[in-house]
Design a protein around this motif. Structure first.
Motif, PDB file in Angstrom:
ATOM      1  N   ALA A 182       0.833  -1.204   0.000  1.00 45.77           N
ATOM      2  CA  ALA A 182       0.000   0.000   0.000  1.00 45.77           C
ATOM      3  C   ALA A 182       0.869   1.255   0.000  1.00 45.77           C
TER       4      ALA A 182
ATOM      5  N   PHE B  85      -5.860   5.324  -1.738  1.00 44.19           N
ATOM      6  CA  PHE B  85      -5.057   5.032  -0.550  1.00 44.19           C
ATOM      7  C   PHE B  85      -4.262   6.270  -0.133  1.00 44.19           C
TER       8      PHE B  85
ATOM      9  N   VAL C  98      -3.930   3.339   6.618  1.00 48.38           N
ATOM     10  CA  VAL C  98      -3.702   1.991   6.080  1.00 48.38           C
ATOM     11  C   VAL C  98      -3.196   1.067   7.180  1.00 48.38           C
TER      12      VAL C  98
END
Length: 180
Positions: free
Chosen positions: A78, A127, A138
């Motif tokens: 991520a 994200f 995250v």
């Protein structure tokens, strides 16, 4: 070893009580042998339950460690995608990568030339935006998934982070509406 003719389906405490009662009420050697057999059954059931509990505990421990490693890898992925979104947007601003809606012939490189799909860039931006709105969104989402005992999958992370972003947007919209 003599086993009882019928294997009891009672719980372990019930088996122990049955063996105790059988021994306490035994009047003949045959009844004492029957009480001994009930005690053996209870002992075997207890031992088996102990083994199962130990195996389950080991299994749960291993699964927990696997989920933690999986979560760590997911976090790294991520973060890489967040950085990719920043780099991609900067390249668009510099004119190195096609902008959405731009004439593709004027630009040197397109997203496809980089091996990226538009949906990948779009998700990476989500994200990134979530991290900007709530730092460590995250990592927190991954921790929450693991704490619930769930597998930290990409889909679970996406749902969790996007839900947090939606919640933050609703709160911001509410605050704007209240201030107006």
């Amino acid at each position: 070893m003599n086993a009882p003719a019928v294997i009891p389906t009672e719980t372990l405490p019930a088996l122990i009580d049955k063996a105790t009662q059988a021994l306490d009420s035994a009047r003949t050697s045959a009844e004492v042998l029957e009480a001994r057999d009930f005690a053996r059954t209870a002992y075997d059931a207890a031992k088996s339950a102990g083994r199962i509990a130990k195996a389950k505990q080991a299994h749960d421990s291993i699964i927990s460690e696997v989920h933690r490693a999986q979560g760590h890898a997911l976090s790294i992925r991520a973060r890489a995608e967040i950085r990719l979104a920043d780099e991609y947007d900067a390249a668009q601003e510099r004119g190195e990568v096609a902008k959405a809606g731009a004439n593709q012939h004027e630009v040197v490189v397109s997203a496809n030339d980089l091996g990226l799909r538009r949906d990948e860039i779009h998700e990476a931006r989500k994200f990134r935006d979530a991290e900007k709105a709530s730092p460590n969104a995250v990592s927190s989402a991954i921790e929450n998934i693991i704490e619930r005992g769930e597998e930290p999958t990409r889909a679970a992370l996406r749902r969790s982070v996007l839900a947090a972003v939606d919640d933050a947007k609703r709160v911001a919209e509410y605050r704007i509406g209240v201030q107006s």
